[in-house]
Design a protein around this motif. Structure first.
Motif, PDB file in Angstrom:
ATOM      1  N   ASN A 105       0.880  -1.249   0.058  1.00 32.23           N
ATOM      2  CA  ASN A 105      -0.023  -0.049   0.093  1.00 32.23           C
ATOM      3  C   ASN A 105       0.703   1.239  -0.217  1.00 32.23           C
ATOM      4  O   ASN A 105       0.437   2.341   0.526  1.00 32.23           O
ATOM      5  CB  ASN A 105      -0.820   0.052   1.296  1.00 32.23           C
ATOM      6  CG  ASN A 105      -2.083  -0.994   1.045  1.00 32.23           C
ATOM      7  OD1 ASN A 105      -2.412  -1.601   0.279  1.00 32.23           O
ATOM      8  ND2 ASN A 105      -2.250  -1.778   2.278  1.00 32.23           N
ATOM      9  N   ARG A 106       2.044   1.243  -0.681  1.00 30.78           N
ATOM     10  CA  ARG A 106       2.915   2.376  -0.745  1.00 30.78           C
ATOM     11  C   ARG A 106       3.271   2.618  -2.101  1.00 30.78           C
ATOM     12  O   ARG A 106       4.550   2.493  -2.584  1.00 30.78           O
ATOM     13  CB  ARG A 106       4.049   2.374   0.262  1.00 30.78           C
ATOM     14  CG  ARG A 106       3.948   1.783   1.569  1.00 30.78           C
ATOM     15  CD  ARG A 106       3.275   3.083   2.410  1.00 30.78           C
ATOM     16  NE  ARG A 106       4.210   4.337   2.552  1.00 30.78           N
ATOM     17  CZ  ARG A 106       4.864   4.342   3.408  1.00 30.78           C
ATOM     18  NH1 ARG A 106       4.873   3.621   4.485  1.00 30.78           N
ATOM     19  NH2 ARG A 106       5.566   5.497   3.593  1.00 30.78           N
ATOM     20  N   PRO A 107       2.341   2.761  -3.137  1.00 30.51           N
ATOM     21  CA  PRO A 107       2.892   3.030  -4.595  1.00 30.51           C
ATOM     22  C   PRO A 107       3.695   4.051  -4.981  1.00 30.51           C
ATOM     23  O   PRO A 107       4.678   3.969  -5.679  1.00 30.51           O
ATOM     24  CB  PRO A 107       1.555   3.152  -5.186  1.00 30.51           C
ATOM     25  CG  PRO A 107       0.765   3.852  -4.035  1.00 30.51           C
ATOM     26  CD  PRO A 107       0.923   3.319  -2.756  1.00 30.51           C
ATOM     27  N   ALA A 108       3.423   5.280  -4.204  1.00 34.62           N
ATOM     28  CA  ALA A 108       4.799   6.281  -4.638  1.00 34.62           C
ATOM     29  C   ALA A 108       5.793   5.960  -4.171  1.00 34.62           C
ATOM     30  O   ALA A 108       6.869   6.337  -4.928  1.00 34.62           O
ATOM     31  CB  ALA A 108       4.097   7.751  -3.749  1.00 34.62           C
ATOM     32  N   LEU A 109       6.060   5.517  -2.875  1.00 36.11           N
ATOM     33  CA  LEU A 109       7.540   4.954  -2.334  1.00 36.11           C
ATOM     34  C   LEU A 109       7.962   3.850  -3.357  1.00 36.11           C
ATOM     35  O   LEU A 109       9.103   3.839  -3.506  1.00 36.11           O
ATOM     36  CB  LEU A 109       7.241   4.436  -0.955  1.00 36.11           C
ATOM     37  CG  LEU A 109       8.601   4.128  -0.171  1.00 36.11           C
ATOM     38  CD1 LEU A 109       9.433   5.406  -0.217  1.00 36.11           C
ATOM     39  CD2 LEU A 109       8.428   3.857   1.240  1.00 36.11           C
ATOM     40  N   ASN A 110       7.309   2.973  -3.811  1.00 37.28           N
ATOM     41  CA  ASN A 110       7.611   1.841  -4.536  1.00 37.28           C
ATOM     42  C   ASN A 110       8.280   2.423  -6.020  1.00 37.28           C
ATOM     43  O   ASN A 110       9.299   1.992  -6.302  1.00 37.28           O
ATOM     44  CB  ASN A 110       6.487   0.714  -4.637  1.00 37.28           C
ATOM     45  CG  ASN A 110       5.991   0.000  -3.504  1.00 37.28           C
ATOM     46  OD1 ASN A 110       6.804  -0.426  -3.070  1.00 37.28           O
ATOM     47  ND2 ASN A 110       4.788  -0.327  -3.552  1.00 37.28           N
ATOM     48  N   LEU A 111       7.305   3.447  -6.249  1.00 34.72           N
ATOM     49  CA  LEU A 111       7.895   4.007  -7.698  1.00 34.72           C
ATOM     50  C   LEU A 111       9.245   4.676  -7.451  1.00 34.72           C
ATOM     51  O   LEU A 111       9.979   4.446  -8.265  1.00 34.72           O
ATOM     52  CB  LEU A 111       7.015   5.017  -8.180  1.00 34.72           C
ATOM     53  CG  LEU A 111       7.297   5.769  -9.437  1.00 34.72           C
ATOM     54  CD1 LEU A 111       6.839   4.526 -10.510  1.00 34.72           C
ATOM     55  CD2 LEU A 111       6.074   6.915  -9.726  1.00 34.72           C
ATOM     56  N   LEU A 112       9.315   5.463  -6.295  1.00 33.07           N
ATOM     57  CA  LEU A 112      10.616   6.033  -6.009  1.00 33.07           C
ATOM     58  C   LEU A 112      11.716   5.045  -5.809  1.00 33.07           C
ATOM     59  O   LEU A 112      13.072   5.237  -6.389  1.00 33.07           O
ATOM     60  CB  LEU A 112      10.629   6.797  -4.691  1.00 33.07           C
ATOM     61  CG  LEU A 112      11.908   7.599  -4.476  1.00 33.07           C
ATOM     62  CD1 LEU A 112      12.183   8.821  -5.440  1.00 33.07           C
ATOM     63  CD2 LEU A 112      11.801   8.196  -2.843  1.00 33.07           C
ATOM     64  N   MET A 113      11.626   3.833  -5.260  1.00 31.16           N
ATOM     65  CA  MET A 113      12.390   2.699  -5.077  1.00 31.16           C
ATOM     66  C   MET A 113      12.730   1.899  -6.183  1.00 31.16           C
ATOM     67  O   MET A 113      13.813   1.334  -6.311  1.00 31.16           O
ATOM     68  CB  MET A 113      11.839   1.787  -3.920  1.00 31.16           C
ATOM     69  CG  MET A 113      11.889   2.307  -2.590  1.00 31.16           C
ATOM     70  SD  MET A 113      13.501   2.732  -1.745  1.00 31.16           S
ATOM     71  CE  MET A 113      13.356   4.551  -2.058  1.00 31.16           C
ATOM     72  N   TYR A 114      11.974   2.253  -7.270  1.00 36.01           N
ATOM     73  CA  TYR A 114      12.313   1.631  -8.571  1.00 36.01           C
ATOM     74  C   TYR A 114      13.279   2.535  -9.400  1.00 36.01           C
ATOM     75  O   TYR A 114      14.361   2.199  -9.837  1.00 36.01           O
ATOM     76  CB  TYR A 114      11.037   1.385  -9.185  1.00 36.01           C
ATOM     77  CG  TYR A 114      10.322   0.062  -8.924  1.00 36.01           C
ATOM     78  CD1 TYR A 114      10.900  -1.324  -8.810  1.00 36.01           C
ATOM     79  CD2 TYR A 114       8.951   0.107  -8.703  1.00 36.01           C
ATOM     80  CE1 TYR A 114      10.140  -2.323  -8.322  1.00 36.01           C
ATOM     81  CE2 TYR A 114       8.167  -1.113  -8.262  1.00 36.01           C
ATOM     82  CZ  TYR A 114       8.776  -2.211  -7.998  1.00 36.01           C
ATOM     83  OH  TYR A 114       8.146  -3.275  -8.007  1.00 36.01           O
ATOM     84  N   TRP A 115      12.908   3.758  -9.649  1.00 43.31           N
ATOM     85  CA  TRP A 115      13.568   4.603 -10.366  1.00 43.31           C
ATOM     86  C   TRP A 115      14.827   5.265  -9.623  1.00 43.31           C
ATOM     87  O   TRP A 115      15.557   5.538 -10.525  1.00 43.31           O
ATOM     88  CB  TRP A 115      12.428   5.910 -10.607  1.00 43.31           C
ATOM     89  CG  TRP A 115      11.601   5.302 -11.756  1.00 43.31           C
ATOM     90  CD1 TRP A 115      10.030   5.041 -11.366  1.00 43.31           C
ATOM     91  CD2 TRP A 115      11.647   4.884 -13.007  1.00 43.31           C
ATOM     92  NE1 TRP A 115       9.613   4.681 -12.588  1.00 43.31           N
ATOM     93  CE2 TRP A 115      10.451   4.384 -13.658  1.00 43.31           C
ATOM     94  CE3 TRP A 115      12.630   4.841 -13.951  1.00 43.31           C
ATOM     95  CZ2 TRP A 115      10.236   4.141 -14.874  1.00 43.31           C
ATOM     96  CZ3 TRP A 115      12.570   4.699 -15.403  1.00 43.31           C
ATOM     97  CH2 TRP A 115      11.276   4.148 -15.647  1.00 43.31           C
ATOM     98  N   LEU A 116      14.841   5.447  -8.419  1.00 43.79           N
ATOM     99  CA  LEU A 116      15.887   6.043  -8.059  1.00 43.79           C
ATOM    100  C   LEU A 116      17.180   5.074  -7.983  1.00 43.79           C
ATOM    101  O   LEU A 116      18.381   5.657  -8.563  1.00 43.79           O
ATOM    102  CB  LEU A 116      16.037   6.375  -6.408  1.00 43.79           C
ATOM    103  CG  LEU A 116      16.786   7.325  -5.819  1.00 43.79           C
ATOM    104  CD1 LEU A 116      16.881   8.758  -6.660  1.00 43.79           C
ATOM    105  CD2 LEU A 116      16.462   7.490  -4.396  1.00 43.79           C
TER     106      LEU A 116
END
Length: 345
Positions: A105-116
């Protein structure tokens, strides 16, 4: 139509960059597409395209940062490259690990953890490629500089061969012209043959061994005329007719010159010289032994130059036969022995 070499080389480099970039882009697009499908990301084609552009831009950014480092004089070490390479692997490992274990339930953080990590890995990869290439180019330039220096040093050493031989010979002829002038005419004929070879062969890096041996035989005949019955000579030279077997010119003659020069300065009634040359496997084996008086000092005006030939030949061996020769010299009280092994060229 006039073509400029610099422009042609530039066009070739641009073409190569375009090809490499195209291959990298296609490969990265498929890799991101497979990854997106594996973790259940929708619209994987759009994600793959955005990721590919993002990857290429980041790699070129990393290359630009590396260029700025190099222009500012940053010292690139093996440890630095190892650290950058490890960072790339760590970021890739995190991306795959996070794909299997995303935050709930943390889509924004997941996106950051992929792209960073993807951004960091791409920039670090660009850094790694540019810095590794710069080290390779630096080592190549150093090798080219060393090779050019060695070649110029070798040319200088070879240019000194003929004057050195002529210097020694004229010194001998001067003494004979006073005491035994009748020997001068045949000696001058031999000298012309010797000089012809020394002048024309010293410009070559390697010459057929059979030609070098013919020159040595001429030199020995020259010394026989000069010394006369005082000389006791024993030689065992293998007959070599193959022109493909080569050697550096005027190399062995230095040892033979020294043998005659130093043996004649003894007080002994006879001069004893023996030498041999054999081909054994892939090596030339040369041996020479002469009588001499270790404690007797030569008394003439040319003593200060007496070591020139040996210094010259030692440098030439190091340049022309690096790791391909063995030279041992035994300087005893009454004998001087040289053993030389050379790799056949």
């Amino acid at each position: 139509m006039i073509k400029v070499k610099g422009i042609e080389e530039s066009d070739f480099k641009l073409g190569m960059y375009a090809i490499v970039t195209g291959i990298a882009a296609v490969s990265m697009w498929f890799a991101i597409s497979f990854y997106a499908r594996a973790i259940g990301v929708g619209e994987d084609e759009i994600v793959s395209t955005i990721g590919t552009v993002f990857f290429l831009a980041s790699v070129f950014l990393g290359r630009r940062l590396a260029q700025l480092w190099l222009e500012n004089g940053v010292n690139v070490s093996f440890g630095m490259l190892t650290g950058i390479g490890f960072s790339v692997l760590t970021c890739i490992g995190w991306i795959f690990n996070h794909g299997d274990r995303p935050f709930v339930n943390r889509p924004a953080l997941n996106l950051l953890m992929y792209w960073l990590p993807f951004l960091a890995a791409s920039i670090a990869l660009g850094l790694f490629i540019k810095l590794t290439r710069s080290i390779g180019q630096k080592k190549l330039k150093e090798a080219q500089t060393d090779a050019a220096h060695s070649q110029s040093e070798l040319q200088l050493l070879q240019s000194q061969l003929s004057p050195h031989f002529l210097f020694n010979t004229l010194n001998n002829l001067y003494g004979l012209s006073i005491t035994r002038h009748e020997k001068i005419p045949p000696l001058l004929l031999k000298l012309s043959e010797l000089l012809r070879y020394s002048v024309y062969s010293s410009g070559e890096t390697f010459v057929p061994l059979k030609d070098e041996l013919a020159y040595i035989e001429n030199y020995i005949e020259f010394e026989k005329i000069r010394i006369g019955e005082r000389l006791v000579l024993a030689n065992d030279i293998e007959k070599i007719n193959n022109p493909a077997v080569k050697i550096a010119p005027m190399l062995l003659i230095v040892f033979i010159e020294n043998a005659f020069k130093h043996s004649k300065n003894t007080a002994d009634e006879k001069i004893y010289i023996e030498f041999s040359l054999k081909i054994w496997g892939n090596s030339i084996l040369f041996y020479i032994k002469n009588s001499h008086n270790k404690t007797k000092k030569e008394n003439n005006n040319f003593d200060k130059n007496s070591g020139f030939g040996m210094v010259n030949v030692t440098k030439r061996l190091a340049l022309l036969y690096p790791g391909q020769h063995d030279l041992t010299i035994e300087n005893e009280e009454t004998t001087y022995v040289v053993n030389l092994r050379l790799k056949v060229k």
